[in-house]
Write an enzyme that holds these catalytic residues in place. Structure first.
Site, PDB file in Angstrom:
ATOM      1  CB  THR A   1      -9.891 -32.351 -14.336  1.00 46.78           C
ATOM      2  OG1 THR A   1     -10.901 -31.444 -14.767  1.00 46.78           O
ATOM      3  CG2 THR A   1      -9.442 -31.926 -12.949  1.00 46.78           C
ATOM      4  CG  ASP A   2     -11.110 -28.882 -18.556  1.00 47.59           C
ATOM      5  OD1 ASP A   2     -11.721 -29.296 -17.544  1.00 47.59           O
ATOM      6  OD2 ASP A   2     -11.686 -28.620 -19.637  1.00 47.59           O
ATOM      7  CD  GLU A   3     -14.313 -29.162 -13.174  1.00 43.38           C
ATOM      8  OE1 GLU A   3     -14.384 -28.760 -12.005  1.00 43.38           O
ATOM      9  OE2 GLU A   3     -15.254 -29.681 -13.774  1.00 43.38           O
TER      10      GLU A   3
ATOM     11  CE1 TYR B   1     -12.588 -33.906  -9.637  1.00 42.80           C
ATOM     12  CE2 TYR B   1     -13.200 -32.016 -10.978  1.00 42.80           C
ATOM     13  CZ  TYR B   1     -12.638 -33.267 -10.864  1.00 42.80           C
ATOM     14  OH  TYR B   1     -12.104 -33.882 -11.977  1.00 42.80           O
TER      15      TYR B   1
ATOM     16  CE  LYS C   1      -8.114 -35.379 -10.744  1.00 42.80           C
ATOM     17  NZ  LYS C   1      -7.743 -36.831 -10.675  1.00 42.80           N
TER      18      LYS C   1
HETATM   19  O1  DAU Z   1     -13.810 -30.399 -17.204  1.00 42.60           O
HETATM   20  C1  DAU Z   1     -13.552 -31.709 -16.753  1.00 42.60           C
HETATM   21  C2  DAU Z   1     -14.492 -32.009 -15.636  1.00 42.60           C
HETATM   22  O2  DAU Z   1     -15.786 -32.129 -16.199  1.00 42.60           O
HETATM   23  C3  DAU Z   1     -14.141 -33.259 -14.862  1.00 42.60           C
HETATM   24  O3  DAU Z   1     -12.921 -33.061 -14.222  1.00 42.60           O
HETATM   25  C4  DAU Z   1     -15.203 -33.549 -13.821  1.00 42.60           C
HETATM   26  O4  DAU Z   1     -14.913 -34.759 -13.164  1.00 42.60           O
HETATM   27  C5  DAU Z   1     -16.540 -33.637 -14.492  1.00 42.60           C
HETATM   28  O5  DAU Z   1     -17.537 -33.821 -13.520  1.00 42.60           O
HETATM   29  C6  DAU Z   1     -16.820 -32.398 -15.319  1.00 42.60           C
HETATM   30  O6  DAU Z   1     -17.101 -31.272 -14.470  1.00 42.60           O
HETATM   31  P1  DAU Z   1     -18.349 -30.299 -14.734  1.00 42.60           P
HETATM   32  O7  DAU Z   1     -18.721 -29.677 -13.446  1.00 42.60           O
HETATM   33  O8  DAU Z   1     -18.093 -29.408 -15.887  1.00 42.60           O
HETATM   34  O9  DAU Z   1     -19.406 -31.438 -15.179  1.00 42.60           O
HETATM   35  P2  DAU Z   1     -20.953 -31.635 -14.903  1.00 42.60           P
HETATM   36  O10 DAU Z   1     -21.400 -32.716 -15.833  1.00 42.60           O
HETATM   37  O11 DAU Z   1     -21.263 -31.779 -13.462  1.00 42.60           O
HETATM   38  O12 DAU Z   1     -21.575 -30.262 -15.393  1.00 42.60           O
HETATM   39  C7  DAU Z   1     -21.405 -29.800 -16.721  1.00 42.60           C
HETATM   40  C8  DAU Z   1     -22.105 -28.463 -16.819  1.00 42.60           C
HETATM   41  O13 DAU Z   1     -23.516 -28.695 -16.689  1.00 42.60           O
HETATM   42  C9  DAU Z   1     -21.738 -27.502 -15.714  1.00 42.60           C
HETATM   43  O14 DAU Z   1     -21.723 -26.169 -16.222  1.00 42.60           O
HETATM   44  C10 DAU Z   1     -22.868 -27.651 -14.707  1.00 42.60           C
HETATM   45  C11 DAU Z   1     -24.065 -27.968 -15.583  1.00 42.60           C
HETATM   46  N1  DAU Z   1     -25.098 -28.813 -14.966  1.00 42.60           N
HETATM   47  C12 DAU Z   1     -24.716 -30.009 -14.409  1.00 42.60           C
HETATM   48  C13 DAU Z   1     -25.633 -30.828 -13.777  1.00 42.60           C
HETATM   49  C14 DAU Z   1     -25.204 -32.112 -13.144  1.00 42.60           C
HETATM   50  C15 DAU Z   1     -26.441 -28.437 -14.968  1.00 42.60           C
HETATM   51  O15 DAU Z   1     -26.798 -27.380 -15.517  1.00 42.60           O
HETATM   52  N2  DAU Z   1     -27.354 -29.246 -14.350  1.00 42.60           N
HETATM   53  C16 DAU Z   1     -27.003 -30.413 -13.747  1.00 42.60           C
HETATM   54  O16 DAU Z   1     -27.903 -31.097 -13.183  1.00 42.60           O
END
Ligand code: DAU
Length: 337
Positions: free
Chosen positions: A127-129, A151, A155
């Site tokens: 992942t880019d994270e 997380y 990774k």
């Molecule tokens: O960048 C790659 C990564 O992207 C993957 O390695 C991870 O497995 C994947 O979960 C994802 O990580 P993020 O933390 O960026 O994804 P997430 O969909 O959880 O959140 C995207 C953005 O949205 C982040 O800035 C947090 C925000 N968010 C997320 C959720 C679930 C909200 O504002 N509200 C929310 O309820």
């Protein structure tokens, strides 16, 4: 005629199952064995369209269990593609241990299997994270890794082991680092499927903090195609970034989803307490993978509209998920925000 056998770990998950479906469709000479622990995010329904293909087989098990890994390798495989992982940042903040077990220990067990069985190619889906928060510019593969969530750190631990096995044992390994991925069959805990399904249910959507965090969105089919391309053409020991080239703030994504579901901002959006240690921005430079011949193809506007349409059509897929384990998770995650 089968010429290649691949072990796909985590093949019932979101990106893994897209890869399995695509490869069985597009590579007639490939047989795929899936090893999957069927945890909360692993779903047999994700591969139902290929489950009866004679080139598909399945072993239930954890990648951290060497016996199950050996069983899945069976008489031998040419390649292992490791999608198996705990992947949700918010869950890693609530409960980090499972992340260490799967993303670190599981990777170690697979690498030992690569040595034991003399597997010709191993690809680690990362992942880019791992690059951490990127204030300006875009991370290249040679940049230092600075993971900031449990997380991302788990990774990164996996990536470092994989690369160390190349240096130390000349293991034929590759690493891909993908950006935020979206599309059909994504478990509705992540931003896009959570927001789409909440909006379709007439619920509010919880935006963390000011919503000005930036992510780069990659369609799952482009991600799966990129992994296949690196598996078949990449140079062992190398890392390849796979970015979508679609940088958006979370608020921009939210507004687009509101438009696609005909909901209003005032009635639907709730700004809630920010994620702890929230990375503000991710951005990766994918020119190395592009020089190898891969490029994302799905225009973001089309991909997002098709994803909304898919969730609209496939309530049979997501409604049972949202009423199960998910409900307790949602309560723990959002009730106090
Ligand atoms: O960048 C790659 C990564 O992207 C993957 O390695 C991870 O497995 C994947 O979960 C994802 O990580 P993020 O933390 O960026 O994804 P997430 O969909 O959880 O959140 C995207 C953005 O949205 C982040 O800035 C947090 C925000 N968010 C997320 C959720 C679930 C909200 O504002 N509200 C929310 O309820």
């Amino acid at each position: 005629m089968i010429h290649r056998r691949w072990l796909v770990t985590g093949g019932l998950g979101f990106i893994g199952s897209a890869f399995v479906r695509m490869m069985l469709r597009e590579r007639p000479d490939v047989a795929i064995a899936v090893l999957d622990a069927v945890t909360y995010a692993g779903n047999p329904a994700n591969v139902s369209e290929v489950a009866h293909d004679p080139r598909y087989s399945f072993v239930k098990g954890d990648i951290a269990d060497a016996d199950r890994v050996d069983e899945a390798i069976g008489q031998g495989v040419d390649a292992i593609v490791n999608f198996a992982a705990e992947t949700h940042v918010d869950r890693s903040i609530l409960d980090p241990e499972a992340f260490i077990r799967t993303d670190v220990m599981g990777t170690h067990v697979l690498l030992e299997a690569v040595r034991r069985h003399k597997i010709q190619r191993y690809l680690q889906v990362s992942t880019d994270e791992v690059y951490g928060d990127v204030e300006l510019g875009a991370s290249a593969e040679g940049d230092p890794i600075r993971p900031r969530s449990p997380y991302a750190a788990s990774k990164a631990g996996g990536d470092l082991q994989v690369l160390a096995y190349h240096t130390t044992f000349e293991a034929p390994v590759l690493v891909t680092r993908g950006s935020n991925t979206y599309g059909p069959y994504q478990y509705p805990e992540k931003l896009i499927p959570l927001f789409i399904t909440n909006l379709l249910e007439g619920e509010q959507v919880p935006v963390y903090g000011d919503g000005l965090q930036v992510r780069d969105w990659l369609h799952v089919d482009d991600h799966a195609r990129g992994i296949a391309h690196v598996l078949e053409h990449g140079v062992p020991g190398e890392v390849y970034n796979l970015g979508g080239g679609n940088s958006r703030t979370n608020i921009e994504i939210t507004r687009e989803l509101l438009r696609l579901t005909a909901r209003s901002y005032e009635g639907s959006v709730r700004h809630v307490t920010d994620r702890q240690g929230h990375d503000r921005r991710y951005a990766i430079d994918s020119s190395k993978a592009q020089a190898l011949g891969w490029a994302p193809r799905v225009p973001f506007a089309n991909g997002l509209a098709e994803t909304v349409a898919w969730y609209r059509d496939r309530e049979d897929w997501w409604r049972p998920i949202k009423s199960g384990e998910f409900r307790e998770y949602y309560r723990r995650q959002y009730a106090l925000r």
